[in-house]
Write a protein that holds these residues in place. Structure first.
Motif, PDB file in Angstrom:
ATOM      1  N   GLY A 372       0.868  -1.210  -0.110  1.00  0.00           N
ATOM      2  CA  GLY A 372      -0.007  -0.055  -0.238  1.00  0.00           C
ATOM      3  C   GLY A 372       0.705   1.288  -0.216  1.00  0.00           C
ATOM      4  O   GLY A 372       0.644   2.161  -0.745  1.00  0.00           O
ATOM      5  N   ALA A 373       1.877   1.459   0.981  1.00  0.00           N
ATOM      6  CA  ALA A 373       2.682   2.545   0.943  1.00  0.00           C
ATOM      7  C   ALA A 373       3.420   2.658  -0.197  1.00  0.00           C
ATOM      8  O   ALA A 373       3.888   3.708  -0.640  1.00  0.00           O
ATOM      9  CB  ALA A 373       3.583   2.470   2.274  1.00  0.00           C
ATOM     10  N   TRP A 374       4.012   1.372  -0.832  1.00  0.00           N
ATOM     11  CA  TRP A 374       4.865   1.734  -1.985  1.00  0.00           C
ATOM     12  C   TRP A 374       4.061   2.199  -3.278  1.00  0.00           C
ATOM     13  O   TRP A 374       4.399   3.097  -3.855  1.00  0.00           O
ATOM     14  CB  TRP A 374       5.118  -0.089  -2.324  1.00  0.00           C
ATOM     15  N   ILE A 375       2.791   1.809  -3.599  1.00  0.00           N
ATOM     16  CA  ILE A 375       2.104   2.476  -4.248  1.00  0.00           C
ATOM     17  C   ILE A 375       1.828   3.893  -4.043  1.00  0.00           C
ATOM     18  O   ILE A 375       1.789   4.619  -5.103  1.00  0.00           O
ATOM     19  CB  ILE A 375       0.855   1.748  -4.482  1.00  0.00           C
ATOM     20  N   LEU A 376       1.217   4.213  -2.763  1.00  0.00           N
ATOM     21  CA  LEU A 376       0.940   5.505  -2.595  1.00  0.00           C
ATOM     22  C   LEU A 376       2.220   6.641  -2.841  1.00  0.00           C
ATOM     23  O   LEU A 376       1.928   7.414  -3.210  1.00  0.00           O
ATOM     24  CB  LEU A 376       0.643   5.601  -1.153  1.00  0.00           C
ATOM     25  N   GLY A 428       5.963  -3.905 -12.222  1.00  0.00           N
ATOM     26  CA  GLY A 428       5.070  -4.545 -11.123  1.00  0.00           C
ATOM     27  C   GLY A 428       4.120  -3.379 -11.121  1.00  0.00           C
ATOM     28  O   GLY A 428       3.602  -2.885 -11.997  1.00  0.00           O
ATOM     29  N   ALA A 429       3.388  -3.353  -9.888  1.00  0.00           N
ATOM     30  CA  ALA A 429       1.854  -2.584 -10.039  1.00  0.00           C
ATOM     31  C   ALA A 429       2.301  -1.199  -9.973  1.00  0.00           C
ATOM     32  O   ALA A 429       1.328  -0.591 -10.656  1.00  0.00           O
ATOM     33  CB  ALA A 429       1.602  -2.955  -8.705  1.00  0.00           C
ATOM     34  N   VAL A 430       3.347  -0.547  -9.778  1.00  0.00           N
ATOM     35  CA  VAL A 430       3.650   0.830  -9.819  1.00  0.00           C
ATOM     36  C   VAL A 430       3.617   1.307 -11.222  1.00  0.00           C
ATOM     37  O   VAL A 430       4.020   2.443 -11.870  1.00  0.00           O
ATOM     38  CB  VAL A 430       4.771   1.248  -9.259  1.00  0.00           C
ATOM     39  N   GLY A 431       4.038   0.141 -12.113  1.00  0.00           N
ATOM     40  CA  GLY A 431       4.073   0.538 -13.679  1.00  0.00           C
ATOM     41  C   GLY A 431       2.927   1.002 -14.300  1.00  0.00           C
ATOM     42  O   GLY A 431       3.025   2.094 -15.164  1.00  0.00           O
ATOM     43  N   ALA A 432       1.790   0.685 -13.800  1.00  0.00           N
ATOM     44  CA  ALA A 432       0.653   1.641 -14.140  1.00  0.00           C
ATOM     45  C   ALA A 432       0.541   2.773 -13.606  1.00  0.00           C
ATOM     46  O   ALA A 432       0.044   3.974 -14.562  1.00  0.00           O
ATOM     47  CB  ALA A 432      -0.658   0.953 -13.486  1.00  0.00           C
TER      48      ALA A 432
END
Length: 546
Positions: A372-376, A428-432
């Motif tokens: 969660g914090a990684w994406i935020l 990964g998810a942050v690619g979006a």
């Protein structure tokens, strides 16, 4: 006077949207505690297609009505705007009904696209179908409500929109939390059923908002009817001509209103499959998408709410200045808009990114803090791009150059679609998030260029202000990091209370430093001093000297 009205209208809508966003953020905490990140993902699977269909159902007409009514009111013709309003209610009812049937019938194809039916864990295809069909009912009411809001905004009356937005959100949240709690903890029902009824809250909330708007309508009906009697002219436009003009406004507005939903729709259709391809299972995908599309997204939309309010407010005021060919006032309004957005959203986005760990831990708990914090952390800076895109698109619409807002949006969507899967598989998810940022930068390049060329706008002054705001934000950022690290030594992020204290102290110190710099340099006074007298250093000095 006009500048004061712009700021006043912005403050009213900003307050309502900010309150709505805060409420929408606060309810996510207990909602996530009930349904988890997987439940948040399921909620997004239903809500994202709904927001896209909602924008299609309204076709950008609410804001177009705001512009249309503002234009003819400025010409002294109140009758034309009223005729549009009456017929628009019928049109919105029909488009809402059609969109409801479309979304209801498309539920199964969408579900098959976004969920891996072979994985027995996590959300299932049947769960997604039920969720989409439950939220589709709101399409019967929301378009009508949006049109009434647009009519009031065309009269530069922001109160009805502000109050109805807050009431709509309160009713929706009470319904969601009460019903999901009962389903899960009292009736021992499934998470999927609870989330499906949560999306039905959009319909219940819309009924609450519509009730408020009808109250305002009946309360102000006499005043609005008196305006009709005071009409200086009547263009006697046939409905075909009215709707032809409205569509020229509405189509570009509908595309611009679709910006975030279309970006989210691209993610909905590509995010899961890309992560499946690099080894994620359904549960891991659900958690990543839940954090990305709901938890982090809710947080970054708080600073974006300022831009949303600005875009609603400046459209009728800039349209009026453009129609009256008041170039001096138009330039001043555009400059003020840019300054307010940059001054308020830039430090907020930077601070949220730097405080991602304590922010996520305090607000959503430590269980999924790593993802969660990684994406935020990566998503927060994109809030600045969201904000500037919203106001630049509104400015282009106000000066009748909305085609460039559409061109910019299409260019950004092409970039997003082209790079989304690649970045997801590589990062990964942050690619979006990277793909979204690149797409919005592309759109902003078009918008900013078009405003400069067709609005004859000189960016020199705004660039100087941007540099000064960036310097102040950088100083604030250093102080925030030092404060966070210092407090974390005493209160390590081992529990939710510690995370909350670290967040609160860091935000307080950073906010005070930024405010001090703004007041000391008189930047805050020059940007917001016309409304907040205490921010205007020069005026305070003059008053104390006298």
């Amino acid at each position: 006077m006009a500048d004061s009205k712009l700021v006043r209208g912005t403050l009213i809508l900003t307050a309502s949207i900010f309150i709505s966003k805060i409420l929408g953020l606060i309810y996510i905490f207990p909602f996530q505690a009930i349904v988890g990140l997987e439940g948040l993902a399921l909620y997004s699977f239903g809500y994202i297609p709904y927001t896209v269909l909602l924008s299609v159902a309204t076709l950008g007409i609410p804001l177009a009505v705001s512009k249309f009514v503002s234009k003819y009111n400025a010409l002294g013709d109140y009758e034309t705007g009223r005729r549009l309003f009456k017929s628009g209610l019928i049109v919105m009812s029909i488009t809402g009904l059609i969109s409801f049937f479309i979304l209801f019938l498309l539920a199964e194809p969408i579900a098959n696209q976004v969920v891996d039916g072979k994985d027995l864990k996590g959300n299932t295809i049947d769960d997604v179908i039920l969720t989409i069909r439950m939220v589709s009912v709101a399409l019967l009411v929301v378009p009508i409500m949006s049109l009434i809001r647009g009519y009031f905004q065309g009269h530069q009356s922001m109160g009805p929109t502000a109050v109805s937005q807050v009431i709509e959100q309160i009713v929706r949240i009470i319904f969601i939390l009460c019903l999901t709690f009962v389903i899960v903890h009292v009736m021992n029902g499934s998470i999927a059923l609870a989330v499906a009824f949560a999306t039905f809250g959009a319909f219940v909330g819309a009924l609450g908002g519509l009730t408020v708007l009808l109250y305002y309508w009946f309360r102000r009906r006499v005043h609005l009817n008196n305006q009709l009697l005071e009409s200086k002219v009547n263009h006697h436009l046939p409905l075909t001509s009215i709707y032809k003009e409205l569509i020229t406004y509405a189509l570009p507005l509908s595309f611009v209103g679709l910006a975030i939903p279309l970006y989210q729709m691209i993610d909905l259709m590509t995010f899961n499959k890309a992560l499946y391809g690099i080894g994620y299972d359904q549960v891991a995908v659900d958690k990543a998408f839940g954090a990305f599309s709901q938890a982090a997204h809710k947080l970054i939309l708080i600073p974006v709410s300022i831009a949303t309010a600005m875009s609603l407010t400046i459209l009728p005021t800039i349209t009026k200045s453009y129609i009256n060919n008041d170039q001096t006032l138009l330039q001043r309004q555009v400059t003020q808009t840019y300054q307010i957005i940059l001054y308020l959203t830039l430090p907020a986005a930077i601070g949220l990114s730097l405080l991602a760990n304590p922010a996520y831990g305090a607000l959503f708990g430590l269980e999924d803090i790593e993802i969660g914090a990684w994406i935020l952390r990566y998503y927060a800076p994109v809030a600045v791009l969201f904000s500037i895109f919203a106001v630049t698109s509104a400015i282009l619409q106000g000066i009748n150059q909305q085609r460039f807002a559409v061109i910019g949006l299409l260019a950004g969507l092409i970039v997003k679609l082209s790079f989304n899967t690649f970045f997801l598989t590589q990062l990964g998810a942050v690619g979006a998030i990277y793909a979204t940022g690149l797409g919005y930068l592309t759109s902003l390049g078009v918008n900013i260029w078009a405003i400069g060329k067709y609005g004859n706008y000189n960016y020199t002054f705004v660039l100087k202000r941007f540099l000064l705001i960036s310097i102040f934000s950088l100083i604030m950022a250093v102080i925030v990091v030092v404060t966070k690290e210092a407090v974390s030594i005493v209160l390590p992020l081992e529990n939710r209370l510690n995370a909350f204290i670290v967040l609160l102290v860091s935000v307080a110190v950073g906010g005070l430093v930024y405010l001090y710099l703004g007041i000391r340099s008189n930047l805050a006074g020059q940007i917001l001093g016309s409304r907040f007298k205490f921010l205007n250093k020069k005026q305070r000095s003059q008053e104390s000297g006298s």
